[in-house]
Design a protein around this motif. Structure first.
Motif, PDB file in Angstrom:
ATOM      1  N   VAL A   1       0.431  -1.546  -0.073  1.00  0.00           N
ATOM      2  CA  VAL A   1       0.528  -0.256   0.379  1.00  0.00           C
ATOM      3  C   VAL A   1       1.053   1.726  -0.181  1.00  0.00           C
ATOM      4  O   VAL A   1       0.729   2.439  -0.845  1.00  0.00           O
ATOM      5  N   ILE A   2       1.630   1.477   1.222  1.00  0.00           N
ATOM      6  CA  ILE A   2       2.763   2.664   1.177  1.00  0.00           C
ATOM      7  C   ILE A   2       3.633   2.756  -0.293  1.00  0.00           C
ATOM      8  O   ILE A   2       3.660   3.864  -1.074  1.00  0.00           O
ATOM      9  N   LYS A   3       4.057   1.225  -0.486  1.00  0.00           N
ATOM     10  CA  LYS A   3       4.634   1.470  -2.312  1.00  0.00           C
ATOM     11  C   LYS A   3       3.540   1.848  -3.182  1.00  0.00           C
ATOM     12  O   LYS A   3       4.489   3.162  -3.476  1.00  0.00           O
TER      13      LYS A   3
ATOM     14  N   VAL B   1      -1.384   8.199   5.858  1.00  0.00           N
ATOM     15  CA  VAL B   1      -2.221   7.232   5.507  1.00  0.00           C
ATOM     16  C   VAL B   1      -2.655   7.019   7.060  1.00  0.00           C
ATOM     17  O   VAL B   1      -4.239   6.843   6.599  1.00  0.00           O
ATOM     18  N   PHE B   2      -2.444   6.271   7.885  1.00  0.00           N
ATOM     19  CA  PHE B   2      -2.815   5.826   9.419  1.00  0.00           C
ATOM     20  C   PHE B   2      -3.578   7.424  10.160  1.00  0.00           C
ATOM     21  O   PHE B   2      -5.121   6.360  10.411  1.00  0.00           O
TER      22      PHE B   2
ATOM     23  N   ALA C   1      -6.077   1.263   5.825  1.00  0.00           N
ATOM     24  CA  ALA C   1      -6.064   1.663   5.038  1.00  0.00           C
ATOM     25  C   ALA C   1      -4.973   0.172   4.034  1.00  0.00           C
ATOM     26  O   ALA C   1      -5.232   0.288   3.201  1.00  0.00           O
ATOM     27  N   PHE C   2      -4.870  -0.257   4.985  1.00  0.00           N
ATOM     28  CA  PHE C   2      -3.725  -0.587   5.016  1.00  0.00           C
ATOM     29  C   PHE C   2      -4.309  -2.103   4.595  1.00  0.00           C
ATOM     30  O   PHE C   2      -3.128  -3.030   3.146  1.00  0.00           O
ATOM     31  N   TYR C   3      -4.847  -1.775   4.936  1.00  0.00           N
ATOM     32  CA  TYR C   3      -5.864  -3.749   4.882  1.00  0.00           C
ATOM     33  C   TYR C   3      -6.969  -3.851   3.995  1.00  0.00           C
ATOM     34  O   TYR C   3      -7.606  -4.992   3.673  1.00  0.00           O
ATOM     35  N   ILE C   4      -7.513  -2.924   3.130  1.00  0.00           N
ATOM     36  CA  ILE C   4      -8.701  -2.606   2.328  1.00  0.00           C
ATOM     37  C   ILE C   4      -8.648  -3.793   1.433  1.00  0.00           C
ATOM     38  O   ILE C   4      -9.606  -4.727   0.918  1.00  0.00           O
TER      39      ILE C   4
ATOM     40  N   LEU D   1      -6.761  -0.128  -7.397  1.00  0.00           N
ATOM     41  CA  LEU D   1      -7.799   1.123  -7.145  1.00  0.00           C
ATOM     42  C   LEU D   1      -7.901   1.313  -5.760  1.00  0.00           C
ATOM     43  O   LEU D   1      -8.421   2.339  -5.215  1.00  0.00           O
ATOM     44  N   LEU D   2      -8.456   0.391  -5.047  1.00  0.00           N
ATOM     45  CA  LEU D   2      -8.692   0.213  -3.621  1.00  0.00           C
ATOM     46  C   LEU D   2      -7.246   0.374  -2.755  1.00  0.00           C
ATOM     47  O   LEU D   2      -7.192   0.665  -1.637  1.00  0.00           O
ATOM     48  N   GLN D   3      -6.158   0.759  -3.336  1.00  0.00           N
ATOM     49  CA  GLN D   3      -4.914   0.288  -2.262  1.00  0.00           C
ATOM     50  C   GLN D   3      -4.516   2.661  -2.646  1.00  0.00           C
ATOM     51  O   GLN D   3      -3.916   2.699  -2.027  1.00  0.00           O
ATOM     52  N   THR D   4      -4.997   2.936  -3.621  1.00  0.00           N
ATOM     53  CA  THR D   4      -4.353   4.077  -3.828  1.00  0.00           C
ATOM     54  C   THR D   4      -5.881   5.248  -3.702  1.00  0.00           C
ATOM     55  O   THR D   4      -5.323   6.215  -4.341  1.00  0.00           O
TER      56      THR D   4
END
Length: 313
Positions: free
Chosen positions: A136-138, A158-159, A166-169, A231-234
């Protein structure tokens, strides 16, 4: 010679989990770093933006030209997150794979695609749970308009804005993509490795070819799921309220289909395959090299008179 080949292929049971993990960690870092700029282009092409800026991302050629004009250096943004996550995640991945491959019976003589696929799937579950936040960070840092200067800053912002979810959606989607991807890749790799090199000994050209073919097949078949995952990660970086509010897999699928139709699920297809072919070849080559190196050192350490101890009971 046959004994030596068998010893090498039986490394999963002869070598410690630590040695398998070490070889896997090096393979993962080498794989991700080598193809990172192409992966950045793929991420930028997959991101759904406002109508004003989407026209440039439809073509791989235009996307690449645009990236070169902007600056090639920013294509490496976020690579630290991959190095930080890929080492431990791939160590866990390959160590689990070697254990499960033996446990499920994939090391037996002949082709066992289902056993290889099951071992790959099990290893992927362990890998993705650990790697997802780093991914996600990447991807947040890979975005063209990203302002993050470090992975720590990105993780903190982000947190603060979106919470731990956000890190696991994207994890369910990641698993929905990665499990078939890795199952296909591992089964395809083991198949081609045995076809190209029936003796089973260490052969760099076999590992490169089998790895490249496995990466190409797996990435081609799973691109639609990768678009959904991106899409979900960004989503938190999007200027589009509809995308920012995406709640999960089905919602993301609906958005992509509404905006682009079926073609939307193949955004970034070419750079994805161009990333995965060489990266899989690199990963498998590095991994198999260190397997061979570790096996050689074990053989050398025990001496010729202790050779029988290396054979499985």
């Amino acid at each position: 010679m046959a004994d030596e080949d068998y010893d090498y292929e039986s490394l999963g049971e002869n070598c410690t989990m630590t040695q398998n993990a070490f070889a896997g960690a090096l393979a993962g870092i080498a794989e991700h770093c080598a193809m990172y700029p192409v992966d950045s282009i793929k991420t930028r092409m997959q991101v759904i933006q406002t109508a004003a800026v989407t026209t440039n991302t439809a073509s791989p050629t235009l996307a690449i030209q645009q990236q070169v004009r902007t600056s090639t250096r920013n294509l490496w943004r976020g690579v630290n997150s991959v190095v930080l996550g890929a080492g431990p995640a791939h160590a866990l991945h390959f160590a689990t794979y070697e254990y499960c491959k033996d446990y499920y019976g994939a090391n037996r003589q002949g082709h066992h695609p289902l056993a290889s696929a099951a071992a790959g799937a099990t290893a992927t579950l362990a890998h993705d749970v650990l790697m997802n936040p780093f991914d996600v960070i990447k991807q947040r840092m890979q975005l063209r308009d990203s302002t993050y200067r470090s992975i720590r800053e990105c993780a903190r912002v982000v947190f603060a804005k979106e919470g731990i979810s956000a890190f696991y959606i994207s994890l369910p989607t990641t698993l929905a993509m990665s499990v078939p991807f890795q199952s296909i890749q591992f089964a395809t790799y083991e198949y081609f490795r045995k076809v190209l090199n029936p003796n089973g000994g260490y052969d760099p050209s076999t590992h490169v070819m089998a790895g490249g073919l496995a990466g190409a097949v797996a990435s081609s078949l799973t691109t639609p799921l990768d678009v959904v995952k991106t899409l979900l990660q960004t989503r938190g970086q999007s200027h589009d309220a509809r995308i920012r509010g995406a709640t999960g897999f089905m919602d993301a699928v609906t958005i992509i289909k509404e905006r682009y139709g079926v073609r939307g699920f193949f955004r970034g297809f070419k750079p994805r395959v161009l990333t995965n072919m060489p990266s899989a070849a690199i990963s498998w080559s590095v991994y198999e090299y260190f397997k061979w190196l570790l096996q050689s050192s074990v053989t050398h350490h025990h001496g010729q008179d202790h050779q029988p101890n290396l054979l499985p009971l």
